[in-house]
Design a protein around this motif. Structure first.
Motif, PDB file in Angstrom:
ATOM      1  N   GLU A 180      34.528  10.377  -8.199  1.00 61.57           N
ATOM      2  CA  GLU A 180      33.194  10.361  -7.610  1.00 61.57           C
ATOM      3  C   GLU A 180      32.144   9.755  -8.528  1.00 61.57           C
ATOM      4  N   ASN A 181      32.346   9.817  -9.830  1.00 61.83           N
ATOM      5  CA  ASN A 181      31.332   9.290 -10.746  1.00 61.83           C
ATOM      6  C   ASN A 181      31.536   7.818 -11.066  1.00 61.83           C
ATOM      7  N   VAL A 182      32.507   7.178 -10.421  1.00 63.92           N
ATOM      8  CA  VAL A 182      32.733   5.740 -10.606  1.00 63.92           C
ATOM      9  C   VAL A 182      32.188   5.009  -9.385  1.00 63.92           C
ATOM     10  N   ASP A 183      31.266   4.087  -9.609  1.00 67.81           N
ATOM     11  CA  ASP A 183      30.667   3.309  -8.531  1.00 67.81           C
ATOM     12  C   ASP A 183      31.438   2.009  -8.340  1.00 67.81           C
ATOM     13  N   VAL A 184      31.535   1.574  -7.075  1.00 60.29           N
ATOM     14  CA  VAL A 184      32.315   0.386  -6.725  1.00 60.29           C
ATOM     15  C   VAL A 184      31.371  -0.658  -6.129  1.00 60.29           C
ATOM     16  N   LEU A 185      31.369  -1.864  -6.698  1.00 61.49           N
ATOM     17  CA  LEU A 185      30.572  -2.978  -6.220  1.00 61.49           C
ATOM     18  C   LEU A 185      31.515  -4.108  -5.844  1.00 61.49           C
ATOM     19  N   VAL A 186      31.326  -4.704  -4.650  1.00 60.30           N
ATOM     20  CA  VAL A 186      32.237  -5.722  -4.145  1.00 60.30           C
ATOM     21  C   VAL A 186      31.429  -6.911  -3.647  1.00 60.30           C
ATOM     22  N   ARG A 207      29.619   1.302  -3.044  1.00 57.77           N
ATOM     23  CA  ARG A 207      29.775   2.737  -2.828  1.00 57.77           C
ATOM     24  C   ARG A 207      29.287   3.454  -4.078  1.00 57.77           C
ATOM     25  N   PHE A 208      28.242   4.279  -3.875  1.00 55.19           N
ATOM     26  CA  PHE A 208      27.640   4.989  -4.997  1.00 55.19           C
ATOM     27  C   PHE A 208      27.829   6.507  -4.912  1.00 55.19           C
ATOM     28  N   ASP A 209      28.176   7.014  -3.733  1.00 54.43           N
ATOM     29  CA  ASP A 209      28.235   8.468  -3.582  1.00 54.43           C
ATOM     30  C   ASP A 209      29.638   9.036  -3.787  1.00 54.43           C
ATOM     31  N   THR A 257      15.097  14.385   1.959  1.00 58.45           N
ATOM     32  CA  THR A 257      14.031  14.546   2.950  1.00 58.45           C
ATOM     33  C   THR A 257      13.687  13.239   3.649  1.00 58.45           C
ATOM     34  N   GLU A 258      14.212  12.107   3.135  1.00 58.84           N
ATOM     35  CA  GLU A 258      13.866  10.799   3.716  1.00 58.84           C
ATOM     36  C   GLU A 258      15.014  10.186   4.504  1.00 58.84           C
ATOM     37  N   CYS A 259      16.225  10.707   4.358  1.00 58.89           N
ATOM     38  CA  CYS A 259      17.363  10.198   5.124  1.00 58.89           C
ATOM     39  C   CYS A 259      18.322  11.359   5.366  1.00 58.89           C
ATOM     40  N   LYS A 260      19.480  11.078   5.911  1.00 58.94           N
ATOM     41  CA  LYS A 260      20.434  12.114   6.267  1.00 58.94           C
ATOM     42  C   LYS A 260      21.452  12.394   5.163  1.00 58.94           C
ATOM     43  N   SER A 261      21.243  11.877   3.997  1.00 53.97           N
ATOM     44  CA  SER A 261      22.207  12.062   2.912  1.00 53.97           C
ATOM     45  C   SER A 261      22.106  13.472   2.341  1.00 53.97           C
ATOM     46  N   TYR A 262      23.217  13.918   1.780  1.00 49.70           N
ATOM     47  CA  TYR A 262      23.251  15.216   1.107  1.00 49.70           C
ATOM     48  C   TYR A 262      24.310  15.148   0.019  1.00 49.70           C
ATOM     49  N   GLY A 263      24.278  16.104  -0.880  1.00 49.89           N
ATOM     50  CA  GLY A 263      25.236  16.111  -1.973  1.00 49.89           C
ATOM     51  C   GLY A 263      25.153  17.397  -2.773  1.00 49.89           C
ATOM     52  N   LEU A 264      25.852  17.395  -3.892  1.00 42.77           N
ATOM     53  CA  LEU A 264      25.936  18.580  -4.743  1.00 42.77           C
ATOM     54  C   LEU A 264      25.783  18.148  -6.192  1.00 42.77           C
ATOM     55  N   ASN A 265      24.783  18.718  -6.845  1.00 41.11           N
ATOM     56  CA  ASN A 265      24.598  18.450  -8.265  1.00 41.11           C
ATOM     57  C   ASN A 265      25.661  19.180  -9.080  1.00 41.11           C
ATOM     58  N   THR A 266      26.051  18.573 -10.180  1.00 41.70           N
ATOM     59  CA  THR A 266      27.029  19.177 -11.081  1.00 41.70           C
ATOM     60  C   THR A 266      26.415  19.279 -12.471  1.00 41.70           C
ATOM     61  N   PRO A 267      27.002  20.071 -13.358  1.00 45.12           N
ATOM     62  CA  PRO A 267      26.454  20.145 -14.725  1.00 45.12           C
ATOM     63  C   PRO A 267      26.432  18.801 -15.432  1.00 45.12           C
ATOM     64  N   ASP A 268      27.342  17.877 -15.040  1.00 44.32           N
ATOM     65  CA  ASP A 268      27.409  16.595 -15.715  1.00 44.32           C
ATOM     66  C   ASP A 268      26.514  15.531 -15.083  1.00 44.32           C
ATOM     67  N   ARG A 269      26.278  15.646 -13.772  1.00 44.37           N
ATOM     68  CA  ARG A 269      25.536  14.581 -13.084  1.00 44.37           C
ATOM     69  C   ARG A 269      24.545  15.188 -12.099  1.00 44.37           C
ATOM     70  N   ASN A 270      23.365  14.606 -12.074  1.00 48.33           N
ATOM     71  CA  ASN A 270      22.358  14.978 -11.088  1.00 48.33           C
ATOM     72  C   ASN A 270      22.435  13.970  -9.953  1.00 48.33           C
ATOM     73  N   THR A 271      23.236  14.267  -8.937  1.00 48.10           N
ATOM     74  CA  THR A 271      23.460  13.314  -7.854  1.00 48.10           C
ATOM     75  C   THR A 271      22.214  13.095  -7.006  1.00 48.10           C
ATOM     76  N   TYR A 272      21.319  14.110  -6.971  1.00 54.02           N
ATOM     77  CA  TYR A 272      20.083  13.933  -6.203  1.00 54.02           C
ATOM     78  C   TYR A 272      19.205  12.847  -6.828  1.00 54.02           C
ATOM     79  N   ASN A 273      19.017  12.904  -8.125  1.00 54.68           N
ATOM     80  CA  ASN A 273      18.213  11.882  -8.798  1.00 54.68           C
ATOM     81  C   ASN A 273      18.852  10.503  -8.651  1.00 54.68           C
ATOM     82  N   LYS A 274      20.180  10.453  -8.701  1.00 59.93           N
ATOM     83  CA  LYS A 274      20.873   9.178  -8.531  1.00 59.93           C
ATOM     84  C   LYS A 274      20.651   8.628  -7.126  1.00 59.93           C
TER      85      LYS A 274
END
Length: 747
Positions: A301-307, A325-327, A446-463
């Motif tokens: 999940e912490n590896v982003d893919v650019l194509v 893919r960033f999420d 609050t601006e789109c339909k995305s959601y996620g879960l923050n972890t001790p290693d990564r703040n997915t909301y800020n990302k």
């Protein structure tokens, strides 16, 4: 040896003027050591250049001895003088002096677009001349600006061959040399000893600009050198021993966290590797089934893919990609009918860790460990739409109202007591279930339909907020995007500074701005639309065609080629000519004009009986007497039968008459091309051409296709017969003709 006049050296340009510093800030395009002068300065510079050239030519033509090597004829001197009137030295270099402080700088010209009487200087020149900062406001700035008088003198600066730079901070790498050369080429005309260059860091590096001290230049003894149109060698050396040790330490840390090398990847051939923070791992896919969708998946999940595809220069970057893919939730699915993938020759994939923790030059912390990844690419005929959750509901199970899991009916009450006490269902309706106490890490945008879960290693909301809802500005133009996806779409499609490989001039150039929406209609970038306006000759019809219209022109040739009927060859099986027209009424035998010649008669023969008798006589002559030609292999000829291997016996008169009678009936002859073949002897060149046509028809082309029918091969050899000198050249030219005009068996 012919006498040659000596090439005159360019005359020195003598010009100077004083200007007031412009109160407006420099435009974004004014970088490096560039300045803007008014239009009047250009006119006076042209006058000064014309006068300098005239004086130089007058002094160089003072020798009137025609035998001298330096003698210039009067007409050539006049032509040189006229050419020099509207020419300026290239490049134009100036010495700029602040008359208030006495500080001196050297500069090149960007444009003659400043207001009359004023000069606009880049931020680099303002700093070199100790001019007031643009951040100053009010009366202090106005007073200092009124006193700023700038003297500009045209000077000749020697071409530089070498420059030694010393970084002011530790952490430089060897690849800074190429970055520096590119930065200097785009922004600077001169280099001055003891000046400080501020170079933007590499895309994967954070922090302020990297600064270099210009320590030494060559030719030696020069205060400044010109770096335009010269081979400049750039050398980087540490400022002192401590800095060299620190740079070596940081380099060793990076080596310990090196990323995988990447490379080529195949369908159903997964690749494992590691990524260190701040680096990219790049792969390319060259072959795939174009009728199936492509699924690119990295489960981490912490590896982003650019194509991206090969239509974008280089590999995809953070702000320049086609699919991403960033999420970390789902694979990237590329459908076969996607317009971007239809014309692509290669897929390029970049993997990165988005939340970078680069080395701080002032920190002694070690590099974080690299991240492991597994990249897999698969193809399937099934549509990869959203996966439907598989339910294991059976008559003996029920669905829990809290966690939505299938639970056996006999243990449902026990499960619900535990579930409602320990688990919490997301109230926003995403269906996620959390253990009590961890629900605060779950977020909904609050601006789109995305959601996620923050972890001790990564703040997915800020990302997510940084990628999807943070405004970004294009570094190549003035475009402002509301998200990373918008910016990437702009940089890969409409950005005027997007680099493309021009299909006409084959250079990597900016595509330029599309003001007429021609790119959407023609598929050509604005640069290609302009560059393709040049003309060339069509290699098939020799007509003059614009380069951008050549594809359509060649498609018309291809349609015309495929619509051509199969050529009709001569009915004589030994002949290698085509029958291009029906000819007169009495040539209904389907023979070419050469083979029909001995049978032609001007006598009136409405029933065709006389023609049949002439054909019978020719047959009998061949069978009983022979043609006497050593190359003949005609089975209906005495000589040809003897030349065969093994030879055939001669035919007696009685049997010859019986063999010929069925071949020369009036009905059989007049049936023409669609009736039985005829067997008349031909000359040696036609016999060889017949064998070449058969050999060419049986041989497939280099691409393994079905080749061409014997009729097309016969036609091709007939067309090129007058151009070729031997059999090999005939075959080569015939293949060229077939590629252009013939229809293959499988088309």
């Amino acid at each position: 040896m012919a006498r040659k006049a000596a090439t005159p050296t360019p005359p020195p340009l003598t010009w100077s003027s004083t200007f007031h510093l412009s109160p407006s800030p420099p435009p974004p395009s004014l970088t490096g050591d560039k300045l803007l002068l008014p239009q009047a300065a250009l006119e006076t510079l042209l006058e000064a250049a014309s006068q300098s050239a005239a004086n130089h030519l007058q002094s160089s033509s003072a020798n009137h001895d025609p035998a001298s090597w330096d003698y210039i004829p009067p007409h050539e001197a006049l032509a040189r003088r006229n050419d020099a009137r509207q020419q300026l030295p290239h490049p134009l270099t100036f010495r700029v002096t602040n008359l208030v402080t006495g500080r001196i700088a050297y500069a090149g010209i960007r444009e003659f677009s400043a207001d009359e009487g004023t000069i606009v200087l880049s931020n680099f020149l303002r700093e070199c001349l100790a001019l007031p900062s643009l951040e100053l406001q009010g009366e202090q700035y106005g007073a200092e600006l009124d006193d700023a008088s700038i003297k500009v003198e045209a000077v000749n600066i020697p071409k530089g061959t070498f420059a030694r730079l010393r970084p002011l901070d530790a952490g430089y790498e060897e690849d800074w040399k190429s970055v520096l050369e590119n930065h200097l080429q785009k922004n600077f005309t001169t280099l001055v000893v003891n000046n400080i260059l501020a170079v933007p860091r590499l895309p994967h590096q954070s922090g302020k600009d990297f600064k270099f001290l210009i320590d030494q230049v060559k030719p030696e003894g020069s205060e400044a050198i010109c770096i335009v149109d010269t081979d400049l060698e750039v050398d980087i050396e540490p400022l002192n021993e401590e800095q060299a040790k620190e740079s070596l330490r940081q380099r060793e840390l990076r080596k310990k966290a090196e990323s995988s090398s990447g490379g080529q990847i195949n369908i159903d051939g997964p690749k494992e590797g590691t990524i260190s923070d701040g680096n990219f791992v790049r792969f390319n896919l060259k072959t795939w089934n174009r009728s199936k969708p492509i699924s690119i998946n990295v489960p981490e999940e912490n590896v982003d893919v650019l194509v991206s595809t090969d239509t974008i220069q280089g590999y995809p970057k953070l702000e320049e990609w086609t699919w991403a893919r960033f999420d970390g939730s789902k694979p990237i699915i590329i459908l076969p009918d996607d317009p971007t993938i239809i014309s692509a020759k290669e897929l390029r994939i970049s993997l990165q860790v988005y939340e970078q923790t680069l080395i701080d030059t002032n920190s002694k912390k070690p590099m974080p460990p690299p991240t492991n990844f597994l990249l897999s690419i698969t193809q399937s005929l099934q549509s990869d739409s959203e996966d439907e959750e598989m339910t294991d509901t059976t008559p003996d199970t029920e669905t829990c109202s809290n966690c939505k899991r299938s639970i056996p009916k006999r243990s449902m009450m026990l499960h619900q007591n535990f579930c409602f006490r320990n688990n919490i269902l997301c109230p926003h309706g995403c269906g996620q279930v959390f253990k009590r106490g961890t629900e605060t890490d779950h977020w909904h945008c609050t601006e789109c339909k995305s959601y996620g879960l923050n972890t001790p290693d990564r703040n997915t909301y800020n990302k997510h907020m940084d990628i999807a809802h943070t405004a970004r500005r294009c570094t190549s133009c003035d475009y402002s995007a509301g998200s990373l996806a918008e910016l990437s779409s702009h940089k890969t499609t409409t950005c005027p500074n997007k680099l493309i490989l021009c299909r006409f001039c084959h250079l990597i150039v900016p595509q330029e701005e599309d003001t007429n929406f021609t790119a959407a209609i023609t598929g050509l970038a604005p640069h290609e639309n302009s560059c393709g306006g040049r003309t060339t000759n069509c290699h098939i019809c020799e007509r003059i065609v614009q380069l951008k219209n050549m594809d359509v022109h060649l498609k018309n040739h291809d349609l015309e080629r495929k619509s051509k009927p199969l050529p009709r060859i001569c009915r004589n099986v030994n002949c290698a000519r085509t029958k291009t027209f029906e000819g007169p009424t009495d040539n209904q035998l389907g023979l070419c004009t050469v083979c029909f010649g001995p049978l032609y008669s001007s006598a009136y023969d409405p029933t065709g009986q006389a023609l049949a008798r002439r054909a019978e006589l020719r047959y009998l002559t061949q069978l009983l007497k022979g043609c006497g030609k050593s190359w003949c292999t005609n089975e209906m000829c005495k000589t040809g039968r003897a030349n065969m291997k093994p030879p055939l016996p001669p035919v007696p008169s009685k049997e010859a008459t019986a063999m010929v009678k069925p071949l020369v009936t009036k009905e059989g002859l007049q049936a023409g091309y669609y009736s039985h073949p005829l067997h008349f002897c031909v000359d040696e060149s036609l016999s060889k051409r017949k064998h070449l046509a058969e050999m060419l028809s049986l041989a497939d082309d280099s691409q393994g296709k079905g080749g061409w029918a014997i009729e097309w091969c016969t036609k091709a050899l007939e067309v090129v017969a007058h151009e070729a000198t031997d059999e090999l050249e005939s075959l080569n030219k015939a293949r060229e003709w077939l590629e252009k005009f013939a229809v293959r068996r499988d088309e």
